[in-house]
Design an enzyme around this catalytic site. Structure first.
Site, PDB file in Angstrom:
ATOM      1  N   LYS A 126      -1.221  -2.422  -0.843  1.00  0.00           N
ATOM      2  CA  LYS A 126      -1.015  -1.055  -1.358  1.00  0.00           C
ATOM      3  C   LYS A 126      -1.994  -0.052  -0.745  1.00  0.00           C
ATOM      4  O   LYS A 126      -1.680   1.118  -0.620  1.00  0.00           O
ATOM      5  CB  LYS A 126      -1.100  -1.022  -2.873  1.00  0.00           C
ATOM      6  CG  LYS A 126      -2.494  -1.295  -3.387  1.00  0.00           C
ATOM      7  CD  LYS A 126      -2.592  -1.233  -4.883  1.00  0.00           C
ATOM      8  CE  LYS A 126      -4.050  -1.483  -5.246  1.00  0.00           C
ATOM      9  NZ  LYS A 126      -4.330  -2.119  -6.463  1.00  0.00           N
ATOM     10  N   GLY A 127      -3.196  -0.497  -0.365  1.00  0.00           N
ATOM     11  CA  GLY A 127      -4.126   0.376   0.357  1.00  0.00           C
ATOM     12  C   GLY A 127      -4.578   1.590  -0.422  1.00  0.00           C
ATOM     13  O   GLY A 127      -4.678   1.569  -1.649  1.00  0.00           O
TER      14      GLY A 127
END
Ligand code: B12
Length: 242
Positions: A126-127
Site C-alpha cells: 500500500k505504500g
C-alpha cells in the site's frame, strides 16, 4: 541570499511561533510564566496566543514573538541525496541483471516501539504518498517483522533470511530510546557478522538527525516524509548499482 530571518508579518521581522506545556494549572500567573520563558528563549516581544489547561495540573501554551537570530545558509549542514531516484522497472532490472537473485530486506520496529505505520508505509504494497512499498517491487524479497522486535531476534532473522539490508524504524524518542536502540542494534550486527558480510543497516523515523548515521553505526538514516521509492533507489544504489 546567504542570511535569512523568520518571516511573520513582514520580511525579516524575525517572528516565530512555538508551543510548550508547563506543569502548572492555568491562571494569570501561569500565563506570566509562559511569557517569562518565551522571553528567556529570545522572543522579544513575546505574545501569548493560546493557553489551555490540560488535565488538572498542566497548561499548554502557544507563544508568538520576534527573535534576533539569523540563519547563515552557508553553515547549514544536511544530508543531500547522493543517489539517483529510479523507477520500479529500472530497479527490478538492475537487481535481476546484476544481483541475479532477489534482494532480501528484513524490516522491524525494535525495542518497545510499536509504531509500525512508518515501516509499513515503506515496506507494504500500500505504500504512502501515492508510491507503492518495497513489496510491490518484484525483485525485492521483504520480511516485515512488525512491532517490538528484540535485537537478538532481528539479528537471527536477518541471518535466516540472508538479508542484504535491514530496515529498522524508531518513532519513540523519549529519553533518546531511538538512539540507544539503534546503537545496540548496530553493535549486535557488527558482532554477529564478519566485516564485509553484515547487511546494510538503515534506520528511519520522524525525529532522527540524518547526520548521525556514522555515530550510530548505521549506513543511512531516513527522516520524516520518506517515500518507498527513495528507499528502493538507495538500496539498489548501495547494494547493486554503485
Ligand atoms: C499512530 C500513533 C500511535 C499508535 C501506533 C499504531 C501503529 N501500529 O503504528 C498507537 C496508538 C499504538 C501509539 C502508541 C503510543 N504512542 Co504514539 N503516536 C502515533 C502518532 C499519532 C502517529 C504516528 C504515525 O503513524 N505517523 C505516520 C507515519 C507514516 O509516519 P512516520 O512514523 O514518521 O514514518 C515516516 C518516516 O518517519 C519514515 N520512516 C519511519 N520509519 C522508518 C524506517 C525506515 C527503515 C525508513 C527508511 C523510513 C522510516 O518513513 C515513513 C513514511 O514517510 C504519533 C503523533 C504524530 N502525529 O506523529 C504518536 C507518537 C509517535 N506517539 C507517542 C507516544 C508517546 C506513544 C505512547 C508511548 C503513548 C502511551 N503513553 O501509551 C504509545 C507507545 C506504544 C509503543 N509501545 O510504542 C509520541 C512519541 C513522543 C516521543 N517523543 O517519543 C507521539 C509523537 C505523540 C506525541 N506527540 O506525544 N501511537
Amino acid at each position: 541570499m546567504s542570511v535569512v530571518r523568520p518571516y511573520g508579518d513582514t520580511t525579516g521581522d524575525g517572528m516565530v511561533q512555538t508551543s510548550f506545556t508547563l506543569p502548572i494549572p492555568h491562571d494569570k500567573k501561569a500565563e506570566g510564566a509562559a511569557l517569562q520563558l518565551a522571553a528567556k528563549m529570545g522572543l522579544d516581544p513575546a505574545m501569548l496566543v493560546h493557553a489551555q489547561q490540560i488535565g488538572t495540573g498542566h497548561t499548554f501554551f502557544v507563544v508568538y514573538g520576534s527573535v534576533r537570530h539569523l540563519v547563515e545558509l552557508s553553515k547549514v549542514q544536511v544530508v543531500e541525496r547522493d543517489f539517483p531516484l529510479r523507477g520500479a522497472k529500472e530497479i527490478n532490472t538492475l537487481i535481476r541483471q546484476r544481483l541475479r537473485r532477489k534482494l532480501a530486506v528484513v524490516g522491524a520496529c525494535i525495542g518497545t516501539d510499536a509504531h509500525t505505520v512508518g515501516i509499513d508505509a515503506i515496506l507494504n504494497v500500500k505504500g504512502i504518498a501515492g508510491e507503492k512499498g518495497l513489496e510491490y517491487y518484484r525483485e525485492f524479497r521483504v520480511s516485515n517483522l512488525g512491532a517490538q522486535v528484540s535485537v537478538p531476534d532481528l539479528v537471527e532473522r536477518a541471518r535466516v533470511e540472508r538479508a542484504d539490508a535491514v530496515l529498522v524504524s524508531q518513532v519513540v524518542t523519549q529519553r533518546d530510546a531511538h538512539l540507544q536502540n539503534t546503537r545496540e542494534m548496530s553493535a549486535a550486527f557488527r558482532e554477529a557478522f564478519p566485516a564485509g558480510q553484515r547487511p546494510l543497516l538503515v534506520v528511519g523515523g520522524p525525529r532522527f538527525d540524518e547526520l548521525m548515521a556514522g555515530e550510530l553505526g548505521v549506513d543511512r538514516i531516513f527522516g520524516r516524509g520518506t517515500t518507498p521509492n527513495e528507499v528502493a533507489s538507495y538500496l539498489v544504489h548501495a547494494l547493486v548499482a554503485a
